[in-house]
Motif scaffolding. Structure first.
Motif, mmCIF file in Angstrom:
data_model
loop_
_atom_site.group_PDB
_atom_site.id
_atom_site.type_symbol
_atom_site.label_atom_id
_atom_site.label_comp_id
_atom_site.label_asym_id
_atom_site.label_seq_id
_atom_site.Cartn_x
_atom_site.Cartn_y
_atom_site.Cartn_z
ATOM 1 N N MET A 134 45.772 40.570 60.108
ATOM 2 C CA MET A 134 46.238 40.474 58.724
ATOM 3 C C MET A 134 45.392 41.434 57.893
ATOM 4 S SD MET A 134 48.651 38.836 57.067
ATOM 5 C CE MET A 134 48.971 37.080 57.161
ATOM 6 N N HIS A 135 45.967 42.607 57.618
ATOM 7 C CA HIS A 135 45.191 43.726 57.104
ATOM 8 C C HIS A 135 45.296 43.840 55.582
ATOM 9 C CE1 HIS A 135 43.027 47.318 58.610
ATOM 10 N NE2 HIS A 135 43.350 47.823 57.429
ATOM 11 N N GLN A 136 44.194 44.212 54.954
ATOM 12 C CA GLN A 136 44.178 44.576 53.547
ATOM 13 C C GLN A 136 43.099 45.616 53.316
ATOM 14 O OE1 GLN A 136 41.797 44.111 50.850
ATOM 15 N NE2 GLN A 136 40.225 43.588 52.364
ATOM 16 N N ASP A 137 43.342 46.488 52.353
ATOM 17 C CA ASP A 137 42.324 47.375 51.791
ATOM 18 C C ASP A 137 42.601 47.431 50.294
ATOM 19 O OD1 ASP A 137 41.099 48.668 54.336
ATOM 20 O OD2 ASP A 137 43.245 49.027 54.581
ATOM 21 N N LEU A 138 41.589 47.218 49.483
ATOM 22 C CA LEU A 138 41.760 47.237 48.025
ATOM 23 C C LEU A 138 42.784 46.196 47.563
ATOM 24 C CD1 LEU A 138 41.790 51.099 47.334
ATOM 25 C CD2 LEU A 138 39.826 49.553 47.433
ATOM 26 N N TYR A 139 42.875 45.127 48.279
ATOM 27 C CA TYR A 139 43.676 43.951 47.975
ATOM 28 C C TYR A 139 45.169 44.134 48.201
ATOM 29 C CZ TYR A 139 45.143 39.526 46.004
ATOM 30 O OH TYR A 139 45.690 38.279 45.850
ATOM 31 N N GLY A 140 45.827 45.020 47.449
ATOM 32 C CA GLY A 140 47.270 45.156 47.603
ATOM 33 C C GLY A 140 47.826 46.342 46.841
ATOM 34 N N VAL A 143 47.347 47.210 42.935
ATOM 35 C CA VAL A 143 46.086 47.770 42.443
ATOM 36 C C VAL A 143 45.650 48.957 43.304
ATOM 37 C CG1 VAL A 143 45.199 45.749 41.210
ATOM 38 C CG2 VAL A 143 44.880 45.907 43.696
ATOM 39 N N GLY A 144 46.626 49.607 43.949
ATOM 40 C CA GLY A 144 46.339 50.839 44.676
ATOM 41 C C GLY A 144 45.941 50.669 46.116
ATOM 42 N N GLY A 145 46.104 49.454 46.677
ATOM 43 C CA GLY A 145 45.719 49.228 48.060
ATOM 44 C C GLY A 145 46.889 48.823 48.921
ATOM 45 N N ASN A 146 46.611 48.000 49.915
ATOM 46 C CA ASN A 146 47.652 47.482 50.797
ATOM 47 C C ASN A 146 47.301 46.057 51.176
ATOM 48 O OD1 ASN A 146 46.576 47.397 53.881
ATOM 49 N ND2 ASN A 146 45.594 49.063 52.760
ATOM 50 N N GLY A 147 48.315 45.301 51.546
ATOM 51 C CA GLY A 147 48.086 43.944 52.010
ATOM 52 C C GLY A 147 48.830 42.918 51.199
ATOM 53 N N ALA A 148 48.281 42.533 50.048
ATOM 54 C CA ALA A 148 48.816 41.410 49.291
ATOM 55 C C ALA A 148 50.103 41.776 48.552
ATOM 56 C CB ALA A 148 47.776 40.929 48.278
ATOM 57 N N PRO A 149 51.039 40.832 48.445
ATOM 58 C CA PRO A 149 52.254 41.076 47.678
ATOM 59 C C PRO A 149 51.971 41.150 46.179
ATOM 60 C CG PRO A 149 52.188 38.796 48.464
ATOM 61 C CD PRO A 149 51.021 39.499 49.083
ATOM 62 N N ALA A 150 52.885 41.773 45.447
ATOM 63 C CA ALA A 150 52.701 41.922 43.997
ATOM 64 C C ALA A 150 52.608 40.560 43.312
ATOM 65 C CB ALA A 150 53.846 42.748 43.417
ATOM 66 N N TRP A 151 53.405 39.589 43.770
ATOM 67 C CA TRP A 151 53.408 38.286 43.105
ATOM 68 C C TRP A 151 52.069 37.561 43.254
ATOM 69 C CZ3 TRP A 151 52.190 34.190 46.096
ATOM 70 C CH2 TRP A 151 52.442 34.263 47.468
ATOM 71 N N ALA A 152 51.257 37.961 44.258
ATOM 72 C CA ALA A 152 49.953 37.323 44.487
ATOM 73 C C ALA A 152 48.808 38.163 43.938
ATOM 74 C CB ALA A 152 49.751 37.072 45.979
ATOM 75 N N THR A 153 49.117 39.132 43.094
ATOM 76 C CA THR A 153 48.099 40.031 42.535
ATOM 77 C C THR A 153 47.961 39.755 41.039
ATOM 78 O OG1 THR A 153 48.766 41.712 44.146
ATOM 79 C CG2 THR A 153 47.362 42.432 42.331
ATOM 80 N N GLU A 154 46.922 39.050 40.666
ATOM 81 C CA GLU A 154 46.695 38.653 39.275
ATOM 82 C C GLU A 154 45.482 39.407 38.739
ATOM 83 O OE1 GLU A 154 46.358 34.399 39.304
ATOM 84 O OE2 GLU A 154 48.449 34.102 39.926
ATOM 85 N N THR A 155 45.711 40.289 37.767
ATOM 86 C CA THR A 155 44.641 41.149 37.243
ATOM 87 C C THR A 155 44.263 40.844 35.809
ATOM 88 O OG1 THR A 155 46.182 42.842 36.450
ATOM 89 C CG2 THR A 155 45.456 43.004 38.751
#
Length: 480
Positions: A134-140, A143-155
């Motif tokens: 289950m890979h991520q870099d820079l979260y998703g 925010v310029g990375g990979n991994g998490a879906p947009a709906w799970a990205t709270e900034t």
């Protein structure tokens, strides 16, 4: 609200403090649960269904999956066949994306999982063991990375700008806040994103629970604590996520191995980790199937340096510290070791000497590895036109693949053209010890001294050795 510059300075300071804390941990007591495993080599091994100890050697597949709309790597089945034929590897770390597993809250994309399963089958038909990462870099991506879906990205309205090098993106305000919201380490109401992540892990495990090609699940690539760093992060939010993930996976999959990584900051360079021992509902000791999968990127090389001159000495010191801390942590966790990632630009001076040195260190440690990565280009065994690079013959080296008992030691001596393997036979282990003898070193197969040859397959280049009770020690040289 802090200015962007002030925020970045604060977070960078937190990272520095985390590294300092790691250094303190490094010289502190080893802690409870640190007794050496009762094996010939002093640590546990990942085993196959026949009870044989596995020497996992392979590549990560693949960075191209990070940005692909369908989340799939670049490979086709013929590329998997080439990898097996040219390198004889038996292991692949296959990248997954949370954004594809759970595209909307609580909804799982089974079409994506079936596409992953198809590629797992390509590997399985060629004798590979697949680790689902289950890979991520820079979260998703948001925010310029990979991994998490947009709906799970709270900034909370904070932004993240592109950085050079890319790793500095971890201290961009939006990225830090996204991680803090995920870990629940900032005040404010919000969804329990960790519960969703654990649910996605459980769904992956549910899909692959009966797949014998899959050896296990890497619970999170290079975890990052946002504004909480060092042992406070690893022994707190990260350990809680890992334990929740382990418990959830075990409700649907009792057999596959669970791979855990430390925070990349510091640990990749040879500093200690505060990751505590984790519980496996299967039981403790030999029943537990938790593996330790740290990454290895010595800081001078992580900054783009080669393995030469004064940098070479710095890297050697880093490797020594990394090995000491990795073995210490593995004993604390009661876990076998797989180097989840190591690699570099093969055009750098001394690159091939470095890769060979890491492979020898892995042999000495009894550790598996997944080289980063199989994406065609300067870091890979193939260039953009899929022609072999100078890395390929360095990775294509003789090695045991499965040992019918408890491994004691194994080593390839390229100068003398000799592979030595020793192990202690164990009751209940089925099958023989398998070693791979590449054609570039063993064109006509191998001559075995000190043991018995059971079978030789010139197509797969695998020599099977007899085993049984007692201690075995063989030396294999080219047949002439």
């Amino acid at each position: 609200m802090k200015s962007v510059a002030a925020w970045r300075t604060w977070v960078v300071g937190a990272v520095v403090l985390a590294v300092a804390a790691a250094l303190l941990v490094a010289v502190g007591p080893q802690g409870a649960g640190a007794a050496r495993a009762d094996t010939a080599s002093g640590h546990r091994w990942i085993t196959d269904r026949q009870g044989r100890a596995l020497v996992l050697r392979g590549l990560s597949t693949a960075s191209s999956a990070k940005a692909a709309p369908d989340g799939m790597p670049w490979i086709r089945e013929k590329d998997v066949a080439r990898e097996r034929r040219d390198l004889g590897t038996n292991f692949v770390r296959f990248l997954l994306q949370w954004r594809k597993v759970e595209p909307s809250p609580g909804t799982y994309d089974r079409t994506y999982l079936r596409q992953v399963a198809e590629r797992v089958r390509w590997y399985g038909e060629r004798g590979y063991h697949v680790l689902l990462d289950m890979h991520q870099d820079l979260y998703g991506p948001r925010v310029g990375g990979n991994g998490a879906p947009a709906w799970a990205t709270e900034t909370d309205g904070l932004t993240s700008a592109p950085t050079d090098p890319w790793e500095l993106g971890y201290v961009e305000p939006g990225t830090v806040r996204a991680f803090d919201r995920f870990w629940g380490t900032v005040e404010g109401d919000g969804r329990d994103l960790r519960e969703h992540y654990v649910g996605a892990l459980r769904e992956v495990a549910r899909h692959f629970a009966d797949d014998d090609t899959v050896i296990g699940y890497d619970l999170m690539n290079e975890p990052w604590g946002g504004s909480v760093q060092g042992p406070a992060f690893e022994s707190g939010p990260l350990a809680r996520l890992y334990q929740d993930g382990i418990d959830a996976i075990r409700t649907v999959d009792r057999d596959h191995w669970l791979f855990v990584e430390p925070s990349a900051i510091g640990s990749n360079w040879g500093f200690a980790t505060g990751l505590p021992r984790l519980a496996d509902p299967r039981g403790d000791g030999d029943a537990a199937r938790i593996a330790y999968a740290p990454h290895l990127y010595p800081l001078p090389m992580d900054l783009g340096g080669g393995y030469t001159g004064g940098t070479k000495g710095q890297v050697d010191r880093s490797l020594k510290a990394w090995r000491a801390q990795t073995e210490k942590t593995a004993r604390r966790l009661g876990a076998p070791v797989v180097i989840g990632e190591f690699g570099l630009d093969t055009g750098l001076p001394g690159a091939m000497e470095y890769v060979e040195k890491v492979q020898r260190m892995a042999d000495d440690m009894g550790a598996g590895f997944a080289y980063w990565s199989n994406d065609p280009g300067p870091w890979a065994p193939w260039d953009a036109k899929l022609r072999p690079t100078r890395l390929l013959p360095v990775l294509d080296r003789p090695s045991p693949l499965a040992v019918a008992g408890d491994p004691i030691a194994y080593r390839w001596d390229g100068t003398k053209k000799a592979l030595t393997v020793s192990w202690r036979g164990q009751a209940g282990v089925r099958g023989g010890t398998e070693v791979r003898l590449p054609a570039r070193h063993f064109p006509d197969g191998g001559r075995v001294a000190g043991g018995s040859e059971r079978a030789w397959d010139p197509k797969s280049r695998i020599l099977t050795l007899g085993s049984g009770p007692g201690t075995h020690s063989v030396r294999i040289t080219p047949r002439r």
